[in-house]
Design a protein around this motif. Sequence first.
Motif, PDB file in Angstrom:
ATOM      1  N   ASP A   1      -4.314  -3.408  -5.011  1.00 23.45           N
ATOM      2  CA  ASP A   1      -5.101  -2.330  -5.602  1.00 23.45           C
ATOM      3  C   ASP A   1      -4.131  -1.305  -6.184  1.00 23.45           C
ATOM      4  O   ASP A   1      -3.428  -0.600  -5.445  1.00 23.45           O
ATOM      5  N   TYR A   2      -4.109  -1.189  -7.500  1.00 24.49           N
ATOM      6  CA  TYR A   2      -3.135  -0.343  -8.184  1.00 24.49           C
ATOM      7  C   TYR A   2      -3.214   1.119  -7.730  1.00 24.49           C
ATOM      8  O   TYR A   2      -2.189   1.751  -7.443  1.00 24.49           O
ATOM      9  N   LEU A   3      -4.422   1.674  -7.650  1.00 27.80           N
ATOM     10  CA  LEU A   3      -4.571   3.083  -7.276  1.00 27.80           C
ATOM     11  C   LEU A   3      -4.096   3.340  -5.850  1.00 27.80           C
ATOM     12  O   LEU A   3      -3.422   4.342  -5.580  1.00 27.80           O
ATOM     13  N   LYS A   4      -4.430   2.443  -4.949  1.00 32.10           N
ATOM     14  CA  LYS A   4      -3.987   2.596  -3.559  1.00 32.10           C
ATOM     15  C   LYS A   4      -2.468   2.475  -3.468  1.00 32.10           C
ATOM     16  O   LYS A   4      -1.818   3.270  -2.785  1.00 32.10           O
ATOM     17  N   ALA A   5      -1.902   1.516  -4.166  1.00 34.76           N
ATOM     18  CA  ALA A   5      -0.446   1.352  -4.174  1.00 34.76           C
ATOM     19  C   ALA A   5       0.232   2.611  -4.710  1.00 34.76           C
ATOM     20  O   ALA A   5       1.253   3.059  -4.168  1.00 34.76           O
ATOM     21  N   GLN A   6      -0.341   3.205  -5.761  1.00 39.28           N
ATOM     22  CA  GLN A   6       0.229   4.420  -6.337  1.00 39.28           C
ATOM     23  C   GLN A   6       0.161   5.593  -5.356  1.00 39.28           C
ATOM     24  O   GLN A   6       1.097   6.378  -5.256  1.00 39.28           O
ATOM     25  N   LYS A   7      -0.943   5.713  -4.620  1.00 43.08           N
ATOM     26  CA  LYS A   7      -1.078   6.784  -3.620  1.00 43.08           C
ATOM     27  C   LYS A   7      -0.014   6.629  -2.523  1.00 43.08           C
ATOM     28  O   LYS A   7       0.591   7.610  -2.099  1.00 43.08           O
ATOM     29  N   ILE A   8       0.202   5.405  -2.076  1.00 43.56           N
ATOM     30  CA  ILE A   8       1.204   5.157  -1.038  1.00 43.56           C
ATOM     31  C   ILE A   8       2.601   5.436  -1.589  1.00 43.56           C
ATOM     32  O   ILE A   8       3.433   6.056  -0.923  1.00 43.56           O
ATOM     33  N   LEU A   9       2.854   5.008  -2.804  1.00 41.60           N
ATOM     34  CA  LEU A   9       4.146   5.255  -3.459  1.00 41.60           C
ATOM     35  C   LEU A   9       4.385   6.759  -3.621  1.00 41.60           C
ATOM     36  O   LEU A   9       5.482   7.258  -3.328  1.00 41.60           O
ATOM     37  N   GLU A  10       3.371   7.499  -4.054  1.00 41.85           N
ATOM     38  CA  GLU A  10       3.484   8.954  -4.183  1.00 41.85           C
ATOM     39  C   GLU A  10       3.789   9.609  -2.836  1.00 41.85           C
ATOM     40  O   GLU A  10       4.585  10.549  -2.749  1.00 41.85           O
ATOM     41  N   PHE A  11       3.156   9.100  -1.786  1.00 37.76           N
ATOM     42  CA  PHE A  11       3.412   9.606  -0.438  1.00 37.76           C
ATOM     43  C   PHE A  11       4.887   9.440  -0.076  1.00 37.76           C
ATOM     44  O   PHE A  11       5.534  10.370   0.405  1.00 37.76           O
ATOM     45  N   PHE A  12       5.433   8.249  -0.302  1.00 35.03           N
ATOM     46  CA  PHE A  12       6.843   8.010   0.011  1.00 35.03           C
ATOM     47  C   PHE A  12       7.743   8.901  -0.837  1.00 35.03           C
ATOM     48  O   PHE A  12       8.690   9.493  -0.329  1.00 35.03           O
ATOM     49  N   ASN A  13       7.469   9.005  -2.118  1.00 29.92           N
ATOM     50  CA  ASN A  13       8.309   9.809  -3.009  1.00 29.92           C
ATOM     51  C   ASN A  13       8.279  11.296  -2.661  1.00 29.92           C
ATOM     52  O   ASN A  13       9.269  11.996  -2.818  1.00 29.92           O
ATOM     53  N   ALA A  14       7.132  11.791  -2.184  1.00 28.30           N
ATOM     54  CA  ALA A  14       7.005  13.208  -1.856  1.00 28.30           C
ATOM     55  C   ALA A  14       7.508  13.535  -0.453  1.00 28.30           C
ATOM     56  O   ALA A  14       8.110  14.587  -0.236  1.00 28.30           O
ATOM     57  N   SER A  15       7.271  12.641   0.494  1.00 27.64           N
ATOM     58  CA  SER A  15       7.541  12.959   1.893  1.00 27.64           C
ATOM     59  C   SER A  15       8.810  12.321   2.448  1.00 27.64           C
ATOM     60  O   SER A  15       9.445  12.889   3.321  1.00 27.64           O
ATOM     61  N   LEU A  16       9.114  11.146   1.997  1.00 27.34           N
ATOM     62  CA  LEU A  16      10.211  10.360   2.571  1.00 27.34           C
ATOM     63  C   LEU A  16      11.139   9.917   1.447  1.00 27.34           C
ATOM     64  O   LEU A  16      11.156   8.766   1.055  1.00 27.34           O
ATOM     65  N   LYS A  17      11.915  10.837   0.947  1.00 30.16           N
ATOM     66  CA  LYS A  17      12.648  10.644  -0.300  1.00 30.16           C
ATOM     67  C   LYS A  17      13.794   9.628  -0.245  1.00 30.16           C
ATOM     68  O   LYS A  17      14.209   9.123  -1.268  1.00 30.16           O
ATOM     69  N   ASP A  18      14.332   9.326   0.904  1.00 29.76           N
ATOM     70  CA  ASP A  18      15.484   8.428   0.990  1.00 29.76           C
ATOM     71  C   ASP A  18      15.083   6.967   1.158  1.00 29.76           C
ATOM     72  O   ASP A  18      15.813   6.187   1.772  1.00 29.76           O
ATOM     73  N   PHE A  19      13.958   6.601   0.600  1.00 38.11           N
ATOM     74  CA  PHE A  19      13.472   5.231   0.697  1.00 38.11           C
ATOM     75  C   PHE A  19      13.558   4.561  -0.667  1.00 38.11           C
ATOM     76  O   PHE A  19      13.243   5.167  -1.685  1.00 38.11           O
ATOM     77  N   GLU A  20      13.978   3.312  -0.681  1.00 39.52           N
ATOM     78  CA  GLU A  20      13.963   2.480  -1.898  1.00 39.52           C
ATOM     79  C   GLU A  20      12.691   1.647  -1.826  1.00 39.52           C
ATOM     80  O   GLU A  20      12.550   0.805  -0.943  1.00 39.52           O
ATOM     81  N   ILE A  21      11.742   1.899  -2.727  1.00 37.08           N
ATOM     82  CA  ILE A  21      10.414   1.291  -2.650  1.00 37.08           C
ATOM     83  C   ILE A  21      10.230   0.239  -3.735  1.00 37.08           C
ATOM     84  O   ILE A  21      10.540   0.480  -4.899  1.00 37.08           O
ATOM     85  N   SER A  22       9.681  -0.910  -3.349  1.00 34.86           N
ATOM     86  CA  SER A  22       9.257  -1.939  -4.303  1.00 34.86           C
ATOM     87  C   SER A  22       7.810  -2.264  -4.013  1.00 34.86           C
ATOM     88  O   SER A  22       7.400  -2.335  -2.854  1.00 34.86           O
ATOM     89  N   THR A  23       7.013  -2.452  -5.067  1.00 33.72           N
ATOM     90  CA  THR A  23       5.622  -2.842  -4.882  1.00 33.72           C
ATOM     91  C   THR A  23       5.447  -4.288  -5.318  1.00 33.72           C
ATOM     92  O   THR A  23       6.014  -4.726  -6.320  1.00 33.72           O
ATOM     93  N   LEU A  24       4.669  -5.003  -4.553  1.00 33.51           N
ATOM     94  CA  LEU A  24       4.344  -6.401  -4.819  1.00 33.51           C
ATOM     95  C   LEU A  24       2.837  -6.528  -4.721  1.00 33.51           C
ATOM     96  O   LEU A  24       2.203  -5.777  -3.978  1.00 33.51           O
ATOM     97  N   GLU A  25       2.257  -7.493  -5.443  1.00 32.02           N
ATOM     98  CA  GLU A  25       0.802  -7.507  -5.596  1.00 32.02           C
ATOM     99  C   GLU A  25       0.077  -8.686  -4.962  1.00 32.02           C
ATOM    100  O   GLU A  25      -1.130  -8.786  -5.109  1.00 32.02           O
ATOM    101  N   SER A  26       0.796  -9.577  -4.276  1.00 28.16           N
ATOM    102  CA  SER A  26       0.101 -10.755  -3.755  1.00 28.16           C
ATOM    103  C   SER A  26       0.799 -11.334  -2.532  1.00 28.16           C
ATOM    104  O   SER A  26       1.943 -10.976  -2.213  1.00 28.16           O
TER     105      SER A  26
END
Length: 145
Positions: free
Chosen positions: A9-34
Amino acid sequence: MKVYIIEDDYLKAQKILEFFNASLKDFEISTLESFQSGLRAIQSNPPDLVILDITLPTYDRREGSREGRQRPLGGYDLMRKLLLNKINIPVIVVSQLETFGEGSDQLTFQELTEKCRHEFPHFFRGGVPFRQSDDGWKKSLTDLI
């Protein structure tokens, strides 16, 4: 710290990504869809943490290509593969669904979380109920991380 968000779910993935970027900045994040892309990424380049949806398609959605079938318990199936392959990367399930499966096989989110705790004690950290309209999931996710 490397984190994979496995979410279709693109919107949910974006919300989680925004959470990491705002709160936990020292994380390297990759999103996968399946299921398949998540499993391949974990096997080839293991992360330090997986944020996992339960309902996933078999393959990534791409225009003009086959995306496979929807797997109602794709995230659970992925954890079974991790167990089978002795991959012990911490996993946190984040889902907006309240029930999974159908008929007599139907499980609530709480029941599924308990099942995962029992079956995957070495790597399952817990489940977070996700709501678009409520930020409570952010504290729950932070506590599990």
